[in-house]
Design an enzyme around this catalytic site. Sequence first.
Site, PDB file in Angstrom:
ATOM      1  N   ASP A  16      -7.991  -4.150   0.307  1.00  0.00           N
ATOM      2  CA  ASP A  16      -6.706  -4.092  -0.404  1.00  0.00           C
ATOM      3  C   ASP A  16      -6.773  -3.075  -1.543  1.00  0.00           C
ATOM      4  O   ASP A  16      -7.845  -2.851  -2.121  1.00  0.00           O
ATOM      5  CB  ASP A  16      -6.375  -5.497  -0.934  1.00  0.00           C
ATOM      6  N   ASN A  64       2.339  -7.367   7.686  1.00  0.00           N
ATOM      7  CA  ASN A  64       2.515  -5.989   7.228  1.00  0.00           C
ATOM      8  C   ASN A  64       3.683  -5.264   7.916  1.00  0.00           C
ATOM      9  O   ASN A  64       4.098  -4.183   7.481  1.00  0.00           O
ATOM     10  CB  ASN A  64       1.222  -5.175   7.377  1.00  0.00           C
TER      11      ASN A  64
HETATM   12  C1  IPE Z   1      -3.786  -7.973   3.168  1.00  0.00           C
HETATM   13  O1  IPE Z   1      -3.304  -7.143   2.169  1.00  0.00           O
HETATM   14  C2  IPE Z   1      -3.724  -7.272   4.494  1.00  0.00           C
HETATM   15  C3  IPE Z   1      -4.655  -6.170   4.663  1.00  0.00           C
HETATM   16  C4  IPE Z   1      -5.565  -5.771   3.811  1.00  0.00           C
HETATM   17  C5  IPE Z   1      -4.545  -5.499   5.927  1.00  0.00           C
HETATM   18  P1  IPE Z   1      -1.784  -7.190   1.692  1.00  0.00           P
HETATM   19  O2  IPE Z   1      -1.672  -6.215   0.587  1.00  0.00           O
HETATM   20  O3  IPE Z   1      -0.866  -7.013   2.855  1.00  0.00           O
HETATM   21  O4  IPE Z   1      -1.653  -8.691   1.181  1.00  0.00           O
HETATM   22  P2  IPE Z   1      -0.655  -9.323   0.123  1.00  0.00           P
HETATM   23  O5  IPE Z   1       0.732  -8.953   0.560  1.00  0.00           O
HETATM   24  O6  IPE Z   1      -0.989  -8.708  -1.198  1.00  0.00           O
HETATM   25  O7  IPE Z   1      -0.936 -10.778   0.158  1.00  0.00           O
HETATM   26  C1  IPE Z   2      -4.299  -2.352   1.847  1.00  0.00           C
HETATM   27  O1  IPE Z   2      -3.762  -1.650   0.798  1.00  0.00           O
HETATM   28  C2  IPE Z   2      -4.029  -1.689   3.166  1.00  0.00           C
HETATM   29  C3  IPE Z   2      -3.118  -2.430   4.043  1.00  0.00           C
HETATM   30  C4  IPE Z   2      -2.527  -3.550   3.768  1.00  0.00           C
HETATM   31  C5  IPE Z   2      -2.867  -1.834   5.335  1.00  0.00           C
HETATM   32  P1  IPE Z   2      -2.281  -1.901   0.316  1.00  0.00           P
HETATM   33  O2  IPE Z   2      -1.374  -0.962   1.031  1.00  0.00           O
HETATM   34  O3  IPE Z   2      -1.903  -3.340   0.420  1.00  0.00           O
HETATM   35  O4  IPE Z   2      -2.402  -1.467  -1.211  1.00  0.00           O
HETATM   36  P2  IPE Z   2      -1.692  -2.125  -2.464  1.00  0.00           P
HETATM   37  O5  IPE Z   2      -1.943  -3.600  -2.410  1.00  0.00           O
HETATM   38  O6  IPE Z   2      -0.243  -1.791  -2.352  1.00  0.00           O
HETATM   39  O7  IPE Z   2      -2.347  -1.463  -3.636  1.00  0.00           O
HETATM   40 MG    MG Z   3      -2.006  -4.932  -0.855  1.00  0.00          MG
END
Ligand code: IPE
Ligand code: IPE
Ligand code: MG
Length: 229
Positions: A16, A64
């Site tokens: 994340d 997602n």
């Molecule tokens: C979890 O991260 C999913 C992945 C890393 C693929 P998200 O960024 O989607 O999770 P939330 O929305 O903060 O819970």
């Molecule tokens: C994790 O990074 C990657 C995926 C969920 C695919 P994020 O895209 O959730 O990054 P933040 O949480 O917005 O920083």
């Molecule tokens: Mg995230």
Amino acid sequence: MIIHDHGARHVAIIMDGNGRWAKKRHLPRVAGHRAGVEAVRTIVRAAGDMGLEAMTLYAFSSENWKRPEEEVSDLMGLMKRFILSDLDEFAANDVRLKVIGNWRALAPDVVALIENALDRTAGNKRTTLAVALNYGAQDELVRAARAAAAEEGGITAETIEAHLDTTGLPPLDLLIRTSGEVRLSNFLLWQAAYAELYFTDRLWPDFTPADLQAALDHFARRERGFGGL
Ligand code: IPE
Ligand code: IPE
Ligand code: MG
């Protein structure tokens, strides 16, 4: 030869913080995802060097899809390019690819790419890289419970376990989440029952092999009683 005494066999990571990494640099979110793919490459190599049998990476959750269409399509594009460009590297490093989640529901070209990559790496033995794509633990558990119910023994912990997407991998030892969020976001809910949980503020594109080593050192210091003493 490095001696690996951390004792962990299977580590999972909620990768994340790509978006925040990009934002800090005034870059578009896709730049964060691109940097995230580079981190994946480095960490997969390190996982093998550190003696891990399996590493499961959360790449795209079943939630997602709620992101803007452009970001979803950027992520799918990066995924395809990663699989295509790294197949040779998997062969060179003896990495077996596994994909967990409802990946067969992805676009036909992605499904075909995955099938080819699974096929090409099936004989590799050193490390298994399990990528969670269109993965949600609740969805996985519903699918596993349905399959278990259709069996003679019915629903038991063992039959559910046997139908999880992760069946065949060693038990999950350590679950890492980057970026400072302290939640599981529907990842490996069953498998995490006795895993050690490790949260770090590091944003995923900044996560290095030294950070993985720090998490493994932390793991090595834990005493896991599994409910006993
Ligand atoms: C979890 O991260 C999913 C992945 C890393 C693929 P998200 O960024 O989607 O999770 P939330 O929305 O903060 O819970
Ligand atoms: C994790 O990074 C990657 C995926 C969920 C695919 P994020 O895209 O959730 O990054 P933040 O949480 O917005 O920083
Ligand atoms: Mg995230």
